[in-house]
Design a protein around this motif. Structure first.
Motif, PDB file in Angstrom:
ATOM      1  N   ARG A  50      37.598  11.331  -7.194  1.00 55.52           N
ATOM      2  CA  ARG A  50      38.541  11.833  -6.192  1.00 55.52           C
ATOM      3  C   ARG A  50      39.424  10.735  -5.614  1.00 55.52           C
ATOM      4  NH1 ARG A  50      36.888  15.652  -1.018  1.00 55.52           N
ATOM      5  NH2 ARG A  50      38.989  15.848  -0.148  1.00 55.52           N
ATOM      6  N   GLU A  51      38.826   9.576  -5.351  1.00 51.94           N
ATOM      7  CA  GLU A  51      39.596   8.479  -4.760  1.00 51.94           C
ATOM      8  C   GLU A  51      40.718   8.039  -5.691  1.00 51.94           C
ATOM      9  OE1 GLU A  51      38.861   3.946  -3.039  1.00 51.94           O
ATOM     10  OE2 GLU A  51      37.166   5.345  -3.256  1.00 51.94           O
ATOM     11  N   ALA A  52      40.418   7.967  -6.983  1.00 50.75           N
ATOM     12  CA  ALA A  52      41.431   7.571  -7.961  1.00 50.75           C
ATOM     13  C   ALA A  52      42.537   8.620  -8.055  1.00 50.75           C
ATOM     14  CB  ALA A  52      40.784   7.369  -9.330  1.00 50.75           C
ATOM     15  N   VAL A  53      42.149   9.893  -7.972  1.00 49.65           N
ATOM     16  CA  VAL A  53      43.130  10.980  -8.044  1.00 49.65           C
ATOM     17  C   VAL A  53      44.081  10.925  -6.858  1.00 49.65           C
ATOM     18  CG1 VAL A  53      43.423  13.487  -7.924  1.00 49.65           C
ATOM     19  CG2 VAL A  53      41.674  12.506  -9.415  1.00 49.65           C
ATOM     20  N   GLU A  54      43.543  10.662  -5.667  1.00 56.17           N
ATOM     21  CA  GLU A  54      44.365  10.638  -4.460  1.00 56.17           C
ATOM     22  C   GLU A  54      45.377   9.498  -4.472  1.00 56.17           C
ATOM     23  OE1 GLU A  54      41.538  10.509  -1.310  1.00 56.17           O
ATOM     24  OE2 GLU A  54      41.186  12.683  -1.318  1.00 56.17           O
ATOM     25  N   LYS A  55      45.120   8.465  -5.260  1.00 54.39           N
ATOM     26  CA  LYS A  55      46.038   7.328  -5.330  1.00 54.39           C
ATOM     27  C   LYS A  55      47.216   7.591  -6.268  1.00 54.39           C
ATOM     28  CE  LYS A  55      42.576   3.774  -4.280  1.00 54.39           C
ATOM     29  NZ  LYS A  55      41.845   2.574  -4.787  1.00 54.39           N
ATOM     30  N   LEU A  56      47.104   8.631  -7.093  1.00 52.74           N
ATOM     31  CA  LEU A  56      48.178   8.939  -8.030  1.00 52.74           C
ATOM     32  C   LEU A  56      49.372   9.543  -7.301  1.00 52.74           C
ATOM     33  CD1 LEU A  56      46.114  10.620 -10.900  1.00 52.74           C
ATOM     34  CD2 LEU A  56      47.030   8.293 -10.876  1.00 52.74           C
ATOM     35  N   GLU A  57      50.560   9.260  -7.807  1.00 51.96           N
ATOM     36  CA  GLU A  57      51.752   9.904  -7.283  1.00 51.96           C
ATOM     37  C   GLU A  57      51.708  11.388  -7.648  1.00 51.96           C
ATOM     38  OE1 GLU A  57      54.154   8.678  -5.375  1.00 51.96           O
ATOM     39  OE2 GLU A  57      53.029   6.790  -5.286  1.00 51.96           O
ATOM     40  N   PRO A  58      52.282  12.259  -6.798  1.00 49.45           N
ATOM     41  CA  PRO A  58      52.202  13.711  -7.048  1.00 49.45           C
ATOM     42  C   PRO A  58      52.608  14.124  -8.459  1.00 49.45           C
ATOM     43  CG  PRO A  58      53.120  13.302  -4.879  1.00 49.45           C
ATOM     44  CD  PRO A  58      52.986  11.959  -5.540  1.00 49.45           C
ATOM     45  N   GLU A  59      53.711  13.574  -8.962  1.00 45.37           N
ATOM     46  CA  GLU A  59      54.194  13.965 -10.283  1.00 45.37           C
ATOM     47  C   GLU A  59      53.219  13.525 -11.374  1.00 45.37           C
ATOM     48  OE1 GLU A  59      56.587  16.060 -12.680  1.00 45.37           O
ATOM     49  OE2 GLU A  59      56.904  15.821 -10.514  1.00 45.37           O
ATOM     50  N   GLU A  60      52.679  12.311 -11.225  1.00 46.85           N
ATOM     51  CA  GLU A  60      51.721  11.806 -12.213  1.00 46.85           C
ATOM     52  C   GLU A  60      50.429  12.612 -12.167  1.00 46.85           C
ATOM     53  OE1 GLU A  60      49.504   7.616 -13.508  1.00 46.85           O
ATOM     54  OE2 GLU A  60      50.581   7.763 -11.588  1.00 46.85           O
ATOM     55  N   ARG A  61      49.969  12.934 -10.943  1.00 47.40           N
ATOM     56  CA  ARG A  61      48.747  13.724 -10.791  1.00 47.40           C
ATOM     57  C   ARG A  61      48.918  15.098 -11.439  1.00 47.40           C
ATOM     58  NH1 ARG A  61      48.564  14.700  -5.375  1.00 47.40           N
ATOM     59  NH2 ARG A  61      47.750  12.612  -5.001  1.00 47.40           N
ATOM     60  N   ARG A  62      50.063  15.721 -11.183  1.00 48.47           N
ATOM     61  CA  ARG A  62      50.328  17.049 -11.733  1.00 48.47           C
ATOM     62  C   ARG A  62      50.330  17.008 -13.260  1.00 48.47           C
ATOM     63  NH1 ARG A  62      55.082  17.538  -9.964  1.00 48.47           N
ATOM     64  NH2 ARG A  62      54.481  18.231  -7.882  1.00 48.47           N
ATOM     65  N   ALA A  63      50.977  15.983 -13.814  1.00 50.45           N
ATOM     66  CA  ALA A  63      51.074  15.873 -15.269  1.00 50.45           C
ATOM     67  C   ALA A  63      49.704  15.662 -15.905  1.00 50.45           C
ATOM     68  CB  ALA A  63      52.011  14.722 -15.638  1.00 50.45           C
ATOM     69  N   LYS A  64      48.882  14.813 -15.285  1.00 47.69           N
ATOM     70  CA  LYS A  64      47.561  14.530 -15.841  1.00 47.69           C
ATOM     71  C   LYS A  64      46.653  15.756 -15.777  1.00 47.69           C
ATOM     72  CE  LYS A  64      47.433   9.516 -15.093  1.00 47.69           C
ATOM     73  NZ  LYS A  64      47.235   9.189 -16.527  1.00 47.69           N
ATOM     74  N   LEU A 145      54.778  20.345  -0.861  1.00 45.48           N
ATOM     75  CA  LEU A 145      54.405  20.790   0.484  1.00 45.48           C
ATOM     76  C   LEU A 145      52.978  20.373   0.819  1.00 45.48           C
ATOM     77  CD1 LEU A 145      55.882  24.409   0.811  1.00 45.48           C
ATOM     78  CD2 LEU A 145      56.787  22.279   1.731  1.00 45.48           C
ATOM     79  N   GLY A 146      52.102  20.463  -0.183  1.00 44.28           N
ATOM     80  CA  GLY A 146      50.713  20.069   0.032  1.00 44.28           C
ATOM     81  C   GLY A 146      50.588  18.597   0.374  1.00 44.28           C
ATOM     82  N   GLU A 147      51.368  17.764  -0.312  1.00 49.45           N
ATOM     83  CA  GLU A 147      51.359  16.332  -0.022  1.00 49.45           C
ATOM     84  C   GLU A 147      51.853  16.075   1.398  1.00 49.45           C
ATOM     85  OE1 GLU A 147      50.335  13.674  -1.723  1.00 49.45           O
ATOM     86  OE2 GLU A 147      49.521  14.995  -3.265  1.00 49.45           O
ATOM     87  N   GLU A 148      52.887  16.794   1.775  1.00 49.52           N
ATOM     88  CA  GLU A 148      53.434  16.641   3.127  1.00 49.52           C
ATOM     89  C   GLU A 148      52.405  17.061   4.173  1.00 49.52           C
ATOM     90  OE1 GLU A 148      57.324  18.142   5.731  1.00 49.52           O
ATOM     91  OE2 GLU A 148      57.190  18.574   3.571  1.00 49.52           O
ATOM     92  N   MET A 149      51.676  18.130   3.868  1.00 47.86           N
ATOM     93  CA  MET A 149      50.669  18.625   4.797  1.00 47.86           C
ATOM     94  C   MET A 149      49.514  17.632   4.934  1.00 47.86           C
ATOM     95  SD  MET A 149      48.760  22.343   4.665  1.00 47.86           S
ATOM     96  CE  MET A 149      50.348  23.179   4.604  1.00 47.86           C
TER      97      MET A 149
END
Length: 236
Positions: A50-64, A145-149
């Motif tokens: 989870r910690e590694a996932v949270e460090k990813l940029e939104p676009e990179e996280r979505r793509a992965k 929106l989720g990132e903003e929240m």
């Protein structure tokens, strides 16, 4: 499909399940819990936790995540078909038909590209691609929106002052309105892809409108039940 069967409102008010049917579904639920792992958790573990996932940029996280989910898709589809077959064997034909109608209302626009719905509507490959593109665009906007929240209270809601909490409540309401606007625009785009004949088939596929209420109980009436708000059904 099986998830919405956890709702006592659907079991009792809509499907009017017998005690025997509830017992069979409970046994099936316990079996499924023991068989399969959480795909989302598997994806998180694949990406390093989870910690590694949270460090990813939104676009990179979505793509992965999308890449991993595509890998799991055949397994998920096969599993979903098996579950649906087992549920159909427990329910009466009229009960199963109503369950599928409620499922489509719950899924909203996403349900339009469900294989059985796409076939019933006679959607072409191009139509399905257009609808999927609208859904993907919505998902990207929702992720933003989720990132903003999540970024509004990195230290936790409890650590905020009363004034800060009030400001965040106002911002949350604003974000909620944005979510509704995004959903409405997605429905408009998706339904705009359908022909008049295809739109005319929607009422039969969806059945009578079903108003989802938050259940008091959990799995088959157990404690701790939770349910997200229902998506508005696809509009004609």
């Amino acid at each position: 499909l099986f998830g919405i069967l956890r709702n006592p409102q659907i079991q009792d008010e809509e499907l009017k399940l017998s005690d025997d049917q509830k017992g069979q579904l409970r046994e099936l639920g316990e079996k499924l819990q023991g068989e399969g792992g959480n795909v989302w958790q598997k994806a998180v573990e694949r990406l390093g936790g989870r910690e590694a996932v949270e460090k990813l940029e939104p676009e990179e996280r979505r793509a992965k995540f999308q890449e991993i989910m595509e890998e799991f898709r055949p397994e998920l589809e096969r599993r979903a078909q098996e579950i649906e077959k087992q549920v159909a064997e427990i329910l009466e034909p009229d009960q199963f038909k109503r369950l599928k109608q409620i499922e489509l209302q719950w899924q909203g626009v996403d349900g339009l590209v469900r294989p059985d719905v796409a076939q019933a509507l006679g959607l072409s490959e191009d139509q399905q691609k257009e609808i999927k593109a609208a859904i993907e665009e919505r998902n990207k906007e929702m992720e933003t929106l989720g990132e903003e929240m999540r970024g509004m209270f990195p230290g936790g809601f409890r650590e905020l002052s009363d004034e800060e909490r009030e400001q965040i409540r106002g911002k949350m309401q604003e974000l909620g309105e944005k979510r509704q606007a995004i959903d409405a625009e997605t429905r408009k785009k998706a339904m705009g892809v359908l022909t008049d004949d295809q739109k005319a088939k929607m009422p039969d596929l969806m059945g009578e409108p079903f108003e989802f209420r938050r259940p008091e109980g959990g799995f088959f009436g157990g404690p701790g039940g939770r349910q997200r708000p229902a998506r508005p059904p696809a509009e004609q």
